[in-house]
Design a protein around this motif. Structure first.
Motif, mmCIF file in Angstrom:
data_model
loop_
_atom_site.group_PDB
_atom_site.id
_atom_site.type_symbol
_atom_site.label_atom_id
_atom_site.label_comp_id
_atom_site.label_asym_id
_atom_site.label_seq_id
_atom_site.Cartn_x
_atom_site.Cartn_y
_atom_site.Cartn_z
ATOM 1 N N ASP A 1 0.457 -0.982 -0.047
ATOM 2 C CA ASP A 1 0.065 0.121 -0.240
ATOM 3 C C ASP A 1 0.532 1.532 0.253
ATOM 4 N N LEU A 2 2.229 1.164 0.843
ATOM 5 C CA LEU A 2 3.013 2.434 0.621
ATOM 6 C C LEU A 2 3.735 2.485 -0.193
ATOM 7 N N GLU A 3 4.220 1.890 -0.863
ATOM 8 C CA GLU A 3 5.131 1.588 -1.739
ATOM 9 C C GLU A 3 4.484 0.903 -3.295
ATOM 10 N N PRO A 4 3.811 1.581 -3.849
ATOM 11 C CA PRO A 4 2.959 0.461 -5.049
ATOM 12 C C PRO A 4 4.086 0.569 -5.573
ATOM 13 N N ALA A 5 2.893 -0.506 -6.703
ATOM 14 C CA ALA A 5 3.423 -0.752 -8.358
ATOM 15 C C ALA A 5 3.661 0.389 -8.962
ATOM 16 N N HIS A 6 4.697 0.402 -10.373
ATOM 17 C CA HIS A 6 4.725 1.399 -11.471
ATOM 18 C C HIS A 6 5.041 1.344 -12.375
ATOM 19 N N LEU A 7 4.986 2.371 -13.602
ATOM 20 C CA LEU A 7 5.628 1.739 -14.039
ATOM 21 C C LEU A 7 6.863 2.972 -14.387
ATOM 22 N N LYS B 1 -7.339 -2.418 -23.814
ATOM 23 C CA LYS B 1 -7.923 -2.951 -22.766
ATOM 24 C C LYS B 1 -8.046 -2.270 -21.674
ATOM 25 N N ILE B 2 -8.845 -2.632 -21.133
ATOM 26 C CA ILE B 2 -8.269 -0.870 -19.315
ATOM 27 C C ILE B 2 -8.895 -1.938 -18.168
ATOM 28 N N LEU C 1 -0.736 2.334 -15.967
ATOM 29 C CA LEU C 1 -1.066 1.608 -14.706
ATOM 30 C C LEU C 1 -2.781 2.997 -14.222
ATOM 31 N N GLU C 2 -3.456 2.505 -13.933
ATOM 32 C CA GLU C 2 -4.108 3.279 -13.042
ATOM 33 C C GLU C 2 -3.996 3.595 -11.572
ATOM 34 N N SER D 1 -1.469 -4.315 -6.410
ATOM 35 C CA SER D 1 -1.601 -4.701 -7.965
ATOM 36 C C SER D 1 -1.918 -4.147 -8.705
ATOM 37 N N PRO D 2 -0.681 -3.963 -10.297
ATOM 38 C CA PRO D 2 -0.837 -3.003 -11.035
ATOM 39 C C PRO D 2 -2.153 -3.169 -11.632
ATOM 40 N N THR D 3 -3.210 -2.123 -12.180
ATOM 41 C CA THR D 3 -4.213 -2.448 -12.955
ATOM 42 C C THR D 3 -3.873 -1.343 -14.040
ATOM 43 N N ALA D 4 -3.937 -2.138 -15.761
ATOM 44 C CA ALA D 4 -2.978 -1.530 -16.313
ATOM 45 C C ALA D 4 -4.406 -1.468 -18.368
ATOM 46 N N ILE D 5 -3.432 -0.359 -18.227
ATOM 47 C CA ILE D 5 -4.379 0.102 -19.607
ATOM 48 C C ILE D 5 -3.509 -1.056 -20.939
#
Length: 559
Positions: free
Chosen positions: A60-66, A193-194, A252-253, A261-265
Motif C-alpha cells: 500500500d505504501l510503495e505501490p506498483a509503478h511503471l 483493454k482497460i 497503470l490506473e 496490484s498493478p491494474t493496466a491499460i
C-alpha cells in the motif's frame, strides 16, 4: 499486520455444517480426506500468516509503478509470489496431467480466503492465472494445453483476463478489438483493454493474456466474439521465450486501493495470438473463467472481512476507555454494548459469507465429480449470491472495523482504512453486485424458480425447531413466487434486496446447523434476533415494483 488463519472455523464448516464428506467420498476427490484437508489448510495458513501478511502494508505504501515501460512491483512481492508458486498453490485445482494437484474447489477456495486476508493485492495474481488455467483446460487445443498449462500451473508464467474496453464497460458485446487471420494458425490482435489486473510485472517468465476480440466476419454483440491467448513473449514449441510480442502497458490506473496490484491499460498492436475454443465462441470460453472468478471475488471480500474483523477485535480488546458496564468484563471497549454489537455483527456476517461461498464450492465440486445436473444448477443459483454477499460483507465489515477503532480508524497508520479501500472494488469487478442480483432474478429464475424453491426447501428442513428461520423462509418463498409473476424490469428493481434477503435467510440455515457448542449457539441467537427480522422488510422492497423508481424524471433528479 498480524493475521491468524481461521482454520478451526474452516474445518467446522466442512465437518459439521456442509458435509464435505460427500465430496471426499467421490472417486474424483477420494484423496481429499479429513487428514489431508487439515494438512493442506495448515500449510496454506503458514504461507498466509508468515509470508504474505507482512507484505500487506508495504504494498500500500510503495505501490506498483511503471518505469520505462516496465512494471515494478512492491517490495517483497516477487519473493512472496515465488513462495506461492513453489508451494504449488497456483495450480492447486488444476489437473494432475499437466502438473496440478487436482484439489477440490472447496479446498482451494479456503486457501484463497487465507491469501486474500493476508495480502489481497498479491493474491490477485495467482487468481487470474487460475482462471486462465481453467479456461485452457476446458477450451484449449491439445497444442495450447501442452505448451501453456505446465508453465501456468507451475507459476513460471502468469495469466490475465482482457475483457473490458473504454467504451464498453460491462457491455462486453460492444468491444472493438479485432483479430485478423495471419494464415498460419495465428491471428493479429489489435485493440485496447482497460482494468487488466496484473497486466504485467517483474517476476520473470511470461505474461499470457486471454483477449476477447472480433473476427472480420464476427456478428455484432457477444455472439461474434472469439477468445485468443496472446503472450508477452512469443514462445517456441518447447516453451522457451522468444521475441517480445506487439503489446504494451500504456499506463497503470491510480486506484482507491489495491495499490500493490498493478491494474493496466493494455495496447495490442497486431500482436500474435492463438485462438482458444471455436470461432465466435469466446464468451462461452470466457464464462468458464468468469463463473469461478465470481466465486473467487466473493472469497476476496470474505478474506478482507475476516482480516478487518481480526484487526478490529484486537483493538477493541486492547483499548480502554470509560467505565466498563459489565461485571467481570475485560475492562476494554469490547465491554461496551455498541462496540459488542459491531463485533458480533462483523463475526456473524463473516460466518454467513463463508458458509454461502463454501456451499457454492461444494456444489461445484459435486457437479464436477458426479455429473449430477442438480448440483450444477444449485451452484449456478448460489454463485451470484456468493459473489454479491461476500463482497458486500467485505465492505460492510471493513467499514465497521474503522468505526470500532474510533478516531484512530480514520488514521492511515492504523491500517484499518486499507481494508476498506482495498475491498471496495470487489463489489464492482467480475460483474457489479447489481448485475449479480439481476442475474439471480432473471436467468436463475428461468426454470420457474425450481432451483430457488429447492434451496428454500432445504432451509425449511433446518427450520423445524427455529420459528424465526421458518418465517424468513416462508417470506422468501412467497417473494420468489411474486417475482416470478412480475415483468423483468420490476424484478430488476427489487433484485438487490431479494438477493440480500436470500443470503440472510441462508445465513440462518447455516448458523442453525452449525450451532454445536455454547459460543456458536450464542452467535446464532444474536443472528436470529438481529438479522433474520431484516428479511421481511427486504422482501417488501423487493416486490415493490419499478414504478416508484421512475416517479421522478431525470430533470427532477437534478432539482
Amino acid at each position: 499486520m498480524p493475521y491468524t488463519a481461521p482454520t478451526d472455523e474452516h474445518l467446522h464448516l466442512l465437518r459439521s455444517v456442509l458435509d464435505f464428506d460427500r465430496v471426499s467420498s467421490t472417486e474424483k476427490f477420494a484423496d481429499a480426506g479429513d487428514d489431508m484437508v487439515a494438512a493442506i489448510l495448515s500449510e496454506a495458513a503458514k504461507l498466509a500468516q508468515d509470508v504474505l501478511a507482512p507484505l500487506q502494508r508495504p504494498g500500500d505504501l510503495e505501490p506498483a509503478h511503471l518505469e520505462n515501460g516496465v512494471v515494478r512491483t512492491a517490495p517483497g512481492y516477487a519473493a512472496g509470489y515465488k513462495a506461492i508458486a513453489e508451494g504449488g498453490w497456483v495450480g492447486a485445482a488444476a489437473g494432475p496431467e499437466h502438473g496440478g494437484m487436482g484439489l477440490p474447489l472447496t479446498i482451494t477456495t479456503l486457501v484463497g480466503e487465507m491469501m486474500s486476508s493476508a495480502c489481497l493485492s498479491l493474491s490477485l495474481n495467482p487468481l487470474m492465472t487460475q482462471g486462465q488455467i481453467e479456461a485452457i483446460e476446458a477450451h484449449g487445443s491439445d497444442d495450447i494445453k501442452a505448451l501453456y498449462l505446465p508453465k501456468l500451473i507451475s507459476g513460471e508464467w502468469s495469466g490475465t483476463m482482457n475483457l473490458t474496453e473504454p467504451q464498453a464497460g460491462s457491455d462486453v458485446g460492444a468491444l472493438r478489438s479485432k483479430a485478423v487471420d495471419n494464415g498460419d494458425g495465428t491471428y493479429a490482435i489489435s485493440g485496447q483493454k482497460i482494468f487488466i489486473s496484473w497486466g504485467d510485472h517483474d517476476f520473470g517468465g511470461n505474461v499470457c493474456h486471454l483477449v476477447l476480440a472480433r473476427l472480420p466476419d464476427g456478428v455484432p454483440g457477444t455472439k461474434g466474439i472469439s477468445l485468443f491467448i496472446v503472450p508477452k513473449f512469443i514462445p517456441d514449441a518447447e516453451g522457451n521465450l522468444g521475441d517480445p510480442n506487439s503489446l504494451r502497458v500504456v499506463s497503470l490506473e491510480h486506484k482507491l486501493g489495491l495499490h500493490g496490484s498493478p491494474t493496466a491499460i493494455m495496447e495490442f498492436d497486431g500482436a500474435t495470438g492463438w485462438m482458444v475454443g471455436p470461432p465466435n465462441g469466446g464468451m462461452a470460453a470466457m464464462f468458464t473463467m468468469m463463473n469461478n472468478a465470481r466465486l473467487g471475488v466473493g472469497t476476496q471480500g470474505l478474506g478482507v472481512a475476516e482480516a478487518a474483523y481480526q484487526k478490529a477485535l484486537e483493538f477493541a480488546l486492547d483499548r480502554k476507555q470509560g467505565k466498563t458496564p459489565v461485571d467481570g468484563g475485560t475492562g476494554t471497549i469490547a465491554d461496551h454494548a455498541d462496540v459488542r454489537r459491531m463485533l458480533l455483527t462483523m463475526k456473524a456476517q463473516v460466518a454467513v459469507a463463508r458458509a454461502i461461498i463454501m456451499d457454492t464450492a461444494i456444489s461445484t465440486d459435486l457437479a464436477n465429480a458426479t455429473g449430477d445436473a442438480s448440483f450444477k444448477t444449485r451452484a449456478a443459483l448460489l454463485t451470484p449470491i456468493a459473489k454479491a454477499f461476500g463482497t458486500d460483507t467485505g465492505s460492510d465489515v471493513a467499514d465497521l472495523g474503522i468505526q470500532v477503532h474510533g478516531g484512530m480508524g480514520f488514521i492511515e497508520e492504523t491500517g484499518a482504512t486499507q481494508y476498506a479501500r482495498d475491498v471496495r472494488v470487489t463489489r464492482i469487478y467480475e460483474g457489479t453486485n447489481g448485475i449479480q442480483a439481476m442475474d439471480l432474478v432473471g436467468r436463475k429464475l428461468m426454470d420457474g424458480g425450481a432451483a430457488a424453491f429447492a434451496l428454500i426447501d432445504e432451509i425449511d428442513a433446518t427450520a423445524k425447531n427455529a420459528p424465526a428461520l421458518k418465517a424468513a423462509a416462508d417470506t422468501l418463498r412467497e417473494t420468489t413466487t411474486t417475482l416470478l409473476a412480475a415483468d423483468m424490469n420490476a424484478r430488476f428493481a427489487g433484485a438487490t434486496n431479494y438477493l440480500r434477503a436470500f443470503a440472510i435467510t441462508l445465513g440462518g440455515h447455516y448458523l442453525t446447523r452449525g450451532a454445536t457448542d455454547a459460543n456458536r449457539i450464542a452467535l446464532n441467537a444474536f443472528y436470529t434476533a438481529h438479522f433474520l427480522p431484516q428479511v421481511a422488510a427486504l422482501c417488501v422492497s423487493a416486490t415493490a415494483g419499478d414504478a416508484l423508481l421512475y416517479a421522478l424524471d431525470t430533470d427532477a433528479l437534478a432539482g
